[in-house]
Design a protein around this motif. Sequence first.
Motif, PDB file in Angstrom:
ATOM      1  N   LEU A  62      86.803  88.072  13.429  1.00  0.00           N
ATOM      2  CA  LEU A  62      87.780  87.025  13.708  1.00  0.00           C
ATOM      3  C   LEU A  62      89.002  87.555  14.444  1.00  0.00           C
ATOM      4  N   LEU A  63      89.415  88.793  14.138  1.00  0.00           N
ATOM      5  CA  LEU A  63      90.679  89.299  14.651  1.00  0.00           C
ATOM      6  C   LEU A  63      90.540  90.362  15.746  1.00  0.00           C
ATOM      7  N   ILE A  64      89.400  91.060  15.794  1.00  0.00           N
ATOM      8  CA  ILE A  64      89.226  92.135  16.771  1.00  0.00           C
ATOM      9  C   ILE A  64      88.304  91.735  17.913  1.00  0.00           C
ATOM     10  N   VAL A  65      87.167  91.123  17.599  1.00  0.00           N
ATOM     11  CA  VAL A  65      86.191  90.774  18.638  1.00  0.00           C
ATOM     12  C   VAL A  65      86.778  89.886  19.734  1.00  0.00           C
ATOM     13  N   PRO A  66      87.643  88.901  19.427  1.00  0.00           N
ATOM     14  CA  PRO A  66      88.199  88.084  20.519  1.00  0.00           C
ATOM     15  C   PRO A  66      88.971  88.893  21.559  1.00  0.00           C
ATOM     16  N   VAL A 116      81.034  92.872  20.215  1.00  0.00           N
ATOM     17  CA  VAL A 116      81.637  92.909  21.546  1.00  0.00           C
ATOM     18  C   VAL A 116      80.536  93.151  22.582  1.00  0.00           C
ATOM     19  N   ILE A 117      79.569  93.979  22.216  1.00  0.00           N
ATOM     20  CA  ILE A 117      78.463  94.304  23.118  1.00  0.00           C
ATOM     21  C   ILE A 117      77.605  93.074  23.405  1.00  0.00           C
ATOM     22  N   ILE A 118      77.332  92.257  22.381  1.00  0.00           N
ATOM     23  CA  ILE A 118      76.442  91.102  22.556  1.00  0.00           C
ATOM     24  C   ILE A 118      76.985  90.091  23.569  1.00  0.00           C
ATOM     25  N   PRO A 119      78.227  89.601  23.424  1.00  0.00           N
ATOM     26  CA  PRO A 119      78.720  88.683  24.448  1.00  0.00           C
ATOM     27  C   PRO A 119      78.891  89.348  25.801  1.00  0.00           C
ATOM     28  N   TYR A 120      79.143  90.663  25.815  1.00  0.00           N
ATOM     29  CA  TYR A 120      79.225  91.389  27.084  1.00  0.00           C
ATOM     30  C   TYR A 120      77.872  91.349  27.783  1.00  0.00           C
ATOM     31  N   ALA A 121      76.805  91.569  27.022  1.00  0.00           N
ATOM     32  CA  ALA A 121      75.461  91.466  27.599  1.00  0.00           C
ATOM     33  C   ALA A 121      75.175  90.048  28.085  1.00  0.00           C
ATOM     34  N   ARG A 334      85.297  85.063  22.008  1.00  0.00           N
ATOM     35  CA  ARG A 334      85.865  84.200  20.970  1.00  0.00           C
ATOM     36  C   ARG A 334      84.790  83.336  20.322  1.00  0.00           C
ATOM     37  N   PHE A 335      83.881  82.806  21.132  1.00  0.00           N
ATOM     38  CA  PHE A 335      82.782  82.024  20.569  1.00  0.00           C
ATOM     39  C   PHE A 335      81.948  82.886  19.625  1.00  0.00           C
ATOM     40  N   ASN A 336      81.659  84.123  20.062  1.00  0.00           N
ATOM     41  CA  ASN A 336      80.859  85.013  19.238  1.00  0.00           C
ATOM     42  C   ASN A 336      81.581  85.371  17.950  1.00  0.00           C
ATOM     43  N   SER A 337      82.906  85.551  18.019  1.00  0.00           N
ATOM     44  CA  SER A 337      83.648  85.918  16.812  1.00  0.00           C
ATOM     45  C   SER A 337      83.628  84.793  15.793  1.00  0.00           C
ATOM     46  N   VAL A 338      83.743  83.551  16.262  1.00  0.00           N
ATOM     47  CA  VAL A 338      83.703  82.408  15.337  1.00  0.00           C
ATOM     48  C   VAL A 338      82.319  82.299  14.696  1.00  0.00           C
TER      49      VAL A 338
END
Length: 397
Positions: A62-66, A116-121, A334-338
Amino acid sequence: MKTKSLNSSTVLLMAVSAAIIVANINYIQPIEADIAQQFNLANSVVGAVAMLTQLGYAFGLLLIVPMGDIMNRRTLILRLLSLAIISAMLAFVAPNIWVYAAASLLIGITSVAPQVIIPYAGFLAPDGQRGRVLGNVLSGLLVGVLLSRTVSGVLASVLPWQAVYLIAAVMIALLGLVLVKKLPRDPVTNHQTTYRAMIKTVPRLVKKYPVLRASAVNGFVLFGVSNIFWATLVFYLQHQYHWGSREAGLLALLGVTGVLAAPLIGRLADQFKPRTIIGLGLVLSTVAYVVFLTFGTHLAGLIVGIVILDLGTQFGQVANQARVQSIDPRASSRFNSVFMFGYFMGGALGSFFGNLLWDFAGWQGVCVLGFIVLVAGFYAHFVHYPHVVRKRTQQAS
């Protein structure tokens, strides 16, 4: 913006990275009984410590991935790896349960690099291949979950359980050396939003996109019922067969079915509505708990149930990721973090209440808890969110 690119070797590197890093948060599951014995604790107390790892991961999401939406993602990943090494070493040297609990919380917080890697991919993948790419990277994630339980359980049967965390720290350090040379440069160089402004957009995104809320609830349910089982398995094996951490770790290898299925599920998510695939995940998880309750006293029934449960979890994970990453690439982190916050909150509460029900009501209580959570999942998927539409053209921030 530079041209985006993603080749097969990069996808493989991302999958391997996700596997090694995510393993940190699952090492505790097969060794809970060993920890309880060393520190003279009740099973439910160790379950609470395991919950801290999941909670740390959830709040890291919630706080780091975004931050992946406002800073260089390569730099963020490498910094998280450095912190993950420190956290694993703290768990290795922990002299008492309090220090180990603090280390467990930090392990969860610092192990969010795969998210972070997943949405980057997903960002780098061409539109028509996003589901396949995410399926491949997520298969690496599942390999990490799978092998972490096996490695942890087997190592703890021949070495002090603390050695698991020393080996984890060494593996992450070696991975960091590879990523420094091989991880792609982030093509986005014009980040202008501040962290505070970016965090403020997250509640608005949740409110704006029903598909995001639906995916978060579904992830909560499917990972919750998965952890209800895995958090209590070692205690069940002790009770039923007088087995320990090694056997619990070896049974985790059955999750290879989910690993092999992940790329196929990704292709299905590209061809069919992800919502249909998610519904199938709920059905498979329910069938698994029927098998656990009916035939769980037999090893064959336990094996069949594990295979079906891991398939159900993977169906939901891949399909939910595919539809979440298709909303708007400008806010993919942000979508991935939620989504993953909901996912791991379900995992944390599943671990805690699974252990609690085991202490009070045994295996039948654990299975009944799984059914209750799944009923809530069916209601959310088919009644509360009967149809959600992706709004890809709307502004995400």
